[in-house]
Scaffold this motif. Structure first.
Motif, PDB file in Angstrom:
ATOM      1  N   GLU A 156       0.833  -1.210   0.000  1.00  0.00           N
ATOM      2  CA  GLU A 156       0.000   0.000   0.000  1.00  0.00           C
ATOM      3  C   GLU A 156       0.864   1.254   0.000  1.00  0.00           C
ATOM      4  OE1 GLU A 156      -3.218   0.329  -0.304  1.00  0.00           O
ATOM      5  OE2 GLU A 156      -4.332  -1.227   0.747  1.00  0.00           O
ATOM      6  N   ILE A 197      -5.345   3.666   0.666  1.00  0.00           N
ATOM      7  CA  ILE A 197      -5.746   2.423   1.316  1.00  0.00           C
ATOM      8  C   ILE A 197      -6.949   1.863   0.560  1.00  0.00           C
ATOM      9  CG2 ILE A 197      -6.565   1.387   3.480  1.00  0.00           C
ATOM     10  CD1 ILE A 197      -5.062   3.748   4.880  1.00  0.00           C
ATOM     11  N   ILE A 233      -6.559  -6.438  -0.542  1.00  0.00           N
ATOM     12  CA  ILE A 233      -6.598  -5.251  -1.399  1.00  0.00           C
ATOM     13  C   ILE A 233      -7.705  -5.475  -2.420  1.00  0.00           C
ATOM     14  CG2 ILE A 233      -5.381  -3.840  -3.091  1.00  0.00           C
ATOM     15  CD1 ILE A 233      -2.779  -4.503  -1.675  1.00  0.00           C
TER      16      ILE A 233
END
Length: 538
Positions: free
Chosen positions: A335, A401, A494
């Motif tokens: 990230e 994020i 993710i």
């Protein structure tokens, strides 16, 4: 070609990675656009690149990868010598020894301060050897802020002297301005502007055992003589409360009075010369290195506006490998900020796929050494590969994020320039709202690469998926369990569909800025716009 490239890299790094166990499942099918974004992160956050520490061989491989992707996206080289890379000379520096700090007073013998108990030495980027013997002047928190009617230097002449001050800034200051004024770099610049030759940081308690980290390495970009860039007056030492008590012996105001009052962040002090001179001898050790920013350009189609440049930035480096320990030691930085770089690459590809060049030119910039203090972006902003006066905006992507379906976007700096309304209009077309800074006390506006463009007077913003709906809990979870930890890897969840939404939003923003009739401008009277001479602030 990608498979061959990966095999070559893995073969090159085989001794470093052979013992690693693959931790990322690759079998799950994704739509093409999501797969392309994930592919960048699979490579950049792989164990093979060992955390992409700036100036490491693995970072150099990552930079070449981004350069190749910029070429594939149709970007023209915008680095040094007709290539995509801009060489960034780095230098790490640290105190070479404990140094000497000695107090002298008329009619009294020299009084050496004790390392670890009374002081720890500063690390001075600008010189291998620093020797000073000068009078000391106490200047409160070392702040000069006219809009807050604050001048800690009022009534004293510090030319040729050493100034002593506390860290921090009043909590009553606007949060981003407070972050600016509490920065040691800001205090050093203010001190130098008043003619001071050095600074001393005062603390309210004891120093860490053994000076705790006194000799840690810092990093900046290197000057031609091998020393480092050092704006402002050098910080010579940090004093404990006991060391400060010795410094204040014979002062007009007793140290205990000052110490008691300093517990209040809003306290104002009257500047005063102290009775002591400070003789300082400090040696600094240097180690040079080299890294690179990666820059590619889409030329604007408009004959006039095409001379203006919109910068889209993201940092490529991360923290490297833990120096000691067992188990997983690699800070993969998925990230932070492989995802941001992947978004930058995919955004560049959108412009090529559109078949319509923007009116203004757009420079895509992947910078080095962000984790070492925004060093690569500072080097570019002060040594740009296009004229700095031509840069009209920077939009920065750092650590988006992407573990939840975001409903809004947080745009740090949106209320400081016309970029705010531009961004709101662009993301509104995608059904996404724009939200204010959810935690102003953090002063995030001054903590990522866009701020180096702000310091050159360029209107700038920094984008994050917002915290509406599930965003607040997801953001808190990331900071608690993965931020700057080895768990920021591809084993974490993710949501690549959200990655594409983030790319869509950033493409819309860049297109809106690049195609707009008017160049972005600071809001009239904005603090940072006025401070750095930005367009429209006056």
């Amino acid at each position: 070609m990608m498979r061959s490239f990966l095999l070559i890299v893995l073969a090159t790094l085989a001794p470093a990675v052979r013992a690693e166990t693959p931790r990322v499942p690759l079998a799950a099918a994704l739509p093409d656009d999501q797969a392309q974004m994930k592919a960048h992160v699979l490579f950049l956050a792989s164990d093979a690149l060992r955390g992409r520490d700036a100036a490491s061989p693995e970072y150099a491989i990552a930079a070449q990868y981004v350069a190749a992707q910029f070429f594939a996206a149709g970007l023209a080289p915008a680095g040094d010598d007709g290539g995509y890379l801009q060489t960034v000379p780095l230098v790490s520096y640290r105190p070479a020894d404990h140094g000497d700090v000695v107090l002298t007073r008329p009619g009294a013998g020299p009084q050496p301060l004790m390392f670890g108990d009374d002081f720890t030495p500063g690390a001075i980027a600008g010189a291998a050897r620093t020797t000073l013997d000068a009078r000391v002047v106490f200047v409160g928190q070392g702040i000069v802020a006219p809009r807050y009617k604050r001048d800690d230097y009022a009534g004293v002449d510090v030319r040729g002297k050493i100034v002593a001050f506390f860290g921090g800034a009043p909590e009553s200051f606007q949060s981003e301005e407070r972050a600016h004024f509490q920065s040691p770099a800001t205090k050093a610049v203010i001190a130098a502007a008043h003619g001071a030759v050095g600074t001393i940081l005062l603390t309210r308690g004891v120093l860490p055992p053994g000076g705790g980290g006194w000799d840690r390495a810092r990093t900046t970009w290197a000057l031609r003589d091998g020393t480092g860039d050092m704006p402002g007056a050098p910080q010579l030492a940090t004093l404990s409360a006991s060391g400060a008590a010795k410094l204040f012996t014979g002062a007009r105001t007793a140290w205990k009075t000052i110490l008691d009052r300093s517990a209040n962040a809003e306290a104002r002090f009257t500047a005063e010369p102290l009775a002591a001179n400070l003789a300082v001898a400090i040696r600094t050790a240097f180690e040079s290195a080299s890294s690179a920013n990666v820059a590619g350009m889409i030329r604007g189609r408009d004959p006039a506006l095409g001379q203006e440049v919109v910068v889209l930035s993201a940092h490529l480096d991360h923290l490297g490998v833990k120096a000691e320990g067992t188990g997983d030691l690699i800070y993969n930085g998925a990230e932070d900020n492989a995802v941001g770089i992947a978004a930058l690459i995919e955004e560049a590809k959108r412009f090529k796929a559109s078949g319509k060049p923007p009116r203004r030119s757009i420079l895509f910039l992947a910078v080095t050494a962000e984790e070492k203090g925004l060093v690569g972006s500072d080097y570019f902003a002060r040594h740009p590969t296009v004229p700095i006066r031509s840069i009209v905006a920077d939009v920065n992507l750092d650590m988006p994020i992407l573990s939840y379906p975001f409903e809004d976007m947080t745009v740090f700096g949106a209320d400081r320039s016309t970029l705010g309304p531009i961004v709101a209009k662009a993301v509104g077309t995608l059904g996404v709202t724009m939200s204010p800074d959810p935690d102003p006390a953090q002063g995030i506006f001054v903590r990522s690469d866009h701020y180096r463009f702000v310091q050159q007077g360029v209107p700038s913003v920094f984008l994050w998926p917002g915290q509406k709906g599930p965003g607040k809990a997801a953001t808190a979870d990331f900071f608690a369990h993965r931020y700057h930890q080895v768990s920021d890897d591809l084993a974490q969840p993710i949501d690549w569909a959200q990655g594409i939404r983030f790319v869509n939003a950033n493409y819309a923003i860049a297109r809106e800025i690049a195609d707009g009739d008017a160049r972005p401008r600071w809001n009239k009277g904005d603090f940072f716009g006025l401070l750095y001479g930005g367009y429209g602030a006056k």
